[in-house]
Design a protein around this motif. Structure first.
Motif, PDB file in Angstrom:
ATOM      1  N   LYS A  99       0.815  -1.219   0.000  1.00  0.00           N
ATOM      2  CA  LYS A  99       0.000   0.000   0.000  1.00  0.00           C
ATOM      3  C   LYS A  99       0.845   1.264   0.000  1.00  0.00           C
ATOM      4  O   LYS A  99       0.386   2.319  -0.459  1.00  0.00           O
ATOM      5  N   ALA A 100       2.083   1.186   0.491  1.00  0.00           N
ATOM      6  CA  ALA A 100       2.931   2.376   0.571  1.00  0.00           C
ATOM      7  C   ALA A 100       3.334   2.866  -0.812  1.00  0.00           C
ATOM      8  O   ALA A 100       3.354   4.071  -1.067  1.00  0.00           O
ATOM      9  N   THR A 101       3.690   1.943  -1.699  1.00  0.00           N
ATOM     10  CA  THR A 101       4.161   2.306  -3.040  1.00  0.00           C
ATOM     11  C   THR A 101       3.855   1.158  -4.002  1.00  0.00           C
ATOM     12  O   THR A 101       4.727   0.339  -4.299  1.00  0.00           O
ATOM     13  N   PRO A 102       2.643   1.069  -4.498  1.00  0.00           N
ATOM     14  CA  PRO A 102       2.255  -0.091  -5.316  1.00  0.00           C
ATOM     15  C   PRO A 102       2.690   0.048  -6.772  1.00  0.00           C
ATOM     16  O   PRO A 102       1.894   0.322  -7.670  1.00  0.00           O
ATOM     17  N   ASN A 103       3.965  -0.171  -7.020  1.00  0.00           N
ATOM     18  CA  ASN A 103       4.478  -0.137  -8.383  1.00  0.00           C
ATOM     19  C   ASN A 103       5.218  -1.446  -8.676  1.00  0.00           C
ATOM     20  O   ASN A 103       6.133  -1.812  -7.932  1.00  0.00           O
ATOM     21  N   PRO A 104       4.851  -2.151  -9.736  1.00  0.00           N
ATOM     22  CA  PRO A 104       5.452  -3.459 -10.011  1.00  0.00           C
ATOM     23  C   PRO A 104       6.968  -3.433 -10.153  1.00  0.00           C
ATOM     24  O   PRO A 104       7.648  -4.357  -9.693  1.00  0.00           O
ATOM     25  N   GLN A 105       7.508  -2.390 -10.776  1.00  0.00           N
ATOM     26  CA  GLN A 105       8.955  -2.353 -10.971  1.00  0.00           C
ATOM     27  C   GLN A 105       9.693  -2.211  -9.643  1.00  0.00           C
ATOM     28  O   GLN A 105      10.772  -2.792  -9.449  1.00  0.00           O
ATOM     29  N   LEU A 106       9.116  -1.475  -8.721  1.00  0.00           N
ATOM     30  CA  LEU A 106       9.725  -1.348  -7.403  1.00  0.00           C
ATOM     31  C   LEU A 106       9.580  -2.650  -6.614  1.00  0.00           C
ATOM     32  O   LEU A 106      10.502  -3.066  -5.899  1.00  0.00           O
TER      33      LEU A 106
ATOM     34  N   ARG B 224       1.584 -11.161  -9.999  1.00  0.00           N
ATOM     35  CA  ARG B 224       2.136 -10.891 -11.322  1.00  0.00           C
ATOM     36  C   ARG B 224       3.608 -10.483 -11.257  1.00  0.00           C
ATOM     37  O   ARG B 224       4.333 -10.587 -12.261  1.00  0.00           O
ATOM     38  N   CYS B 225       4.067 -10.039 -10.088  1.00  0.00           N
ATOM     39  CA  CYS B 225       5.484  -9.682  -9.910  1.00  0.00           C
ATOM     40  C   CYS B 225       6.332 -10.888  -9.504  1.00  0.00           C
ATOM     41  O   CYS B 225       7.541 -10.743  -9.314  1.00  0.00           O
ATOM     42  N   GLY B 226       5.708 -12.050  -9.349  1.00  0.00           N
ATOM     43  CA  GLY B 226       6.464 -13.264  -9.056  1.00  0.00           C
ATOM     44  C   GLY B 226       6.471 -13.698  -7.613  1.00  0.00           C
ATOM     45  O   GLY B 226       7.072 -14.716  -7.270  1.00  0.00           O
ATOM     46  N   PHE B 227       5.815 -12.947  -6.726  1.00  0.00           N
ATOM     47  CA  PHE B 227       5.734 -13.370  -5.327  1.00  0.00           C
ATOM     48  C   PHE B 227       4.755 -14.533  -5.220  1.00  0.00           C
ATOM     49  O   PHE B 227       3.711 -14.553  -5.893  1.00  0.00           O
ATOM     50  N   ALA B 228       5.077 -15.481  -4.365  1.00  0.00           N
ATOM     51  CA  ALA B 228       4.227 -16.664  -4.240  1.00  0.00           C
ATOM     52  C   ALA B 228       4.308 -17.223  -2.835  1.00  0.00           C
ATOM     53  O   ALA B 228       5.285 -17.004  -2.108  1.00  0.00           O
TER      54      ALA B 228
ATOM     55  N   LEU C 134      10.941   5.009 -17.215  1.00  0.00           N
ATOM     56  CA  LEU C 134       9.526   5.222 -16.921  1.00  0.00           C
ATOM     57  C   LEU C 134       8.947   3.942 -16.336  1.00  0.00           C
ATOM     58  O   LEU C 134       9.019   2.886 -16.977  1.00  0.00           O
ATOM     59  N   ILE C 135       8.401   4.012 -15.122  1.00  0.00           N
ATOM     60  CA  ILE C 135       7.829   2.815 -14.515  1.00  0.00           C
ATOM     61  C   ILE C 135       6.317   2.937 -14.313  1.00  0.00           C
ATOM     62  O   ILE C 135       5.667   1.992 -13.888  1.00  0.00           O
ATOM     63  N   ARG C 136       5.770   4.089 -14.614  1.00  0.00           N
ATOM     64  CA  ARG C 136       4.325   4.269 -14.738  1.00  0.00           C
ATOM     65  C   ARG C 136       4.102   5.550 -15.544  1.00  0.00           C
ATOM     66  O   ARG C 136       4.608   6.602 -15.179  1.00  0.00           O
ATOM     67  N   ARG C 137       3.368   5.433 -16.623  1.00  0.00           N
ATOM     68  CA  ARG C 137       3.112   6.627 -17.429  1.00  0.00           C
ATOM     69  C   ARG C 137       2.098   7.519 -16.735  1.00  0.00           C
ATOM     70  O   ARG C 137       1.310   7.075 -15.894  1.00  0.00           O
TER      71      ARG C 137
END
Length: 418
Positions: free
Chosen positions: A54-61, A85-89, A402-405
């Motif tokens: 919730k603090a910074t929901p960006n997939p690249q981060l 989708r980021c690979g966490f399981a 660019l990690i979010r347009r």
């Protein structure tokens, strides 16, 4: 004085390609902080940092943090979907939610996440939703009363009064929940608690740890449940003001270790794994909001209007929170002008700074608003039809990605039915 992690020369290069406003993140700083946290708790073999999505929901981060060994703490359906989708399981995901819809518990279970129950009634709700109870389960504890420790920004702490917070179970409910969960098939148990926000004290985590460690010993004796992990959650703060002291994560980790050795080890619980959720500490200082001065107004006060607004960073508007501002290129100039730095929303609280002493600001100057890496972009909204800004990543080699347009009017209208 705070020093930006980016130079004016670099910002001029960036703004030639990406118009202001935008959020910029420092990859090198993020990675270094993740490693400091890991080193501070390396004495605990099972330790894992679960970054609060919730603090910074960006997939690249999130992918960067996964490379550094972090898990994720999710609190909603879309945060679970993003983490997947980021690979966490599996147990790389902690699901800590409250007032939780059934479909969110179902997705957390399908992903193999550790579910952290917020309320006693959620035991039966989870059983009804899943048809069973997972073997590994956690419960959130609210000790009630008040908790005061260390300094907080503007004297404001989001949760310094647990007795007034909607989260967690009472001590008696914790025993009841563990007993019932065990009878329903749970085998490995965790305890979680969050008592204060943005504490500027190396003593917060050790104090919280002592509360949770003693509770864990009591619960294991009362219920016979195996306490496998204890989650210290978040609350370790950052100095938003230049004069505030920074927390030392190595000192914090050592303080927790001492409590562990004094309380858990003598009770035969020296194999309990520890977890943390340091969203703000991990990303806050390594993000900034870059904006440009576009208007000045001279009435009863001196105003500088910038092209960002509270829709890009709402903490000052809703909390009165302080965020330091650097006028780029004028770092050494005297702060001899008193300004309100404001955005363009039709709300009078749309102010990044009130009566702030700054160097003279000229139209076109670039301003860096510090410490927006957590709870910055994430809290954005679209009031007045404002569009969310881009997010950019400053990589260790100096390249910018660019990690979010930025949103466009087409994005704003996309969900409307005409």
């Amino acid at each position: 004085m705070k020093t930006p992690f980016v130079t004016l020369e670099k910002l001029r290069e960036i703004t030639a390609a990406y118009p202001t406003p935008f959020h910029l993140y420092d990859e090198a700083g993020i990675r270094a902080c993740a490693r400091r946290i890991r080193d501070a708790f390396a004495w605990n073999p099972g330790f894992r940092e679960y970054f609060a999505v919730k603090a910074t929901p960006n997939p690249q981060l999130l992918k960067i943090l996964r490379e550094e060994g972090c898990g994720v703490d999710c609190s909603s359906l879309t945060e679970l979907m993003m983490s997947d989708r980021c690979g966490f399981a599996g147990h790389e995901i902690m699901f800590s939610s409250n007032d939780t819809p059934a479909e969110e518990f179902q997705l957390a279970d399908r992903l193999g996440a550790v579910i952290n129950l917020d309320d006693l009634t959620h035991v039966d709700y989870l059983l009804h939703t899943l048809g069973r109870i997972p073997e590994t389960i956690s419960c959130r504890y609210n000790p009630g009363g008040t908790f005061e420790l260390g300094e907080s920004e503007e004297g404001f702490q989001v949760m310094d009064n647990p007795g007034q917070a909607k989260y967690g179970m009472t001590r008696a409910q914790l025993t009841e929940a563990f007993t019932r969960l065990k009878a329903l098939g749970a085998r490995r148990f965790g305890i979680h608690a969050f008592l204060a926000s943005n504490t500027l004290s190396n003593g917060y985590y050790p104090a919280l740890a002592r509360i949770l460690f003693r509770t864990a010993v009591e619960l294991q004796r009362e219920t016979g449940c195996e306490i496998a992990f204890i989650n210290l959650s978040g609350g370790v703060g950052i100095p938003y003001r230049p004069e505030q002291p920074a927390n030392d994560i190595a000192v914090i980790g050592e303080g927790v270790r001492q409590a562990y050795e004094e309380i858990l080890v003598p009770a035969g619980m020296g194999n309990v794994a520890l977890c943390t959720e340091m969203g703000r500490f991990l990303l806050g200082p390594y993000g900034c909001l870059v904006t440009r001065a576009i208007h000045e107004k001279h009435i009863y006060k001196e105003y500088i209007g910038v092209d960002a607004c509270a829709a890009n960073l709402m903490r000052p508007a809703i909390y009165g929170a302080y965020h330091h501002i650097t006028v780029m290129g004028k770092e050494d100039a005297p702060c001899d002008h008193c300004y309100d730095v404001v955005g363009s929303l039709c709300e009078n609280n749309d102010k990044f700074a009130v009566d702030r002493m700054l160097p003279k600001i000229d139209m076109g100057d670039l301003l860096v608003i510090h410490d927006t890496g957590a709870h910055g972009f994430a809290m954005g909204y679209q009031y007045n039809g404002k569009l969310r800004s881009a997010e950019l990543l400053l990589q260790p080699d100096g390249a910018v990605r660019l990690i979010r347009r930025a949103e466009t009017p087409d994005d704003y209208f996309a969900t409307l039915v005409w």
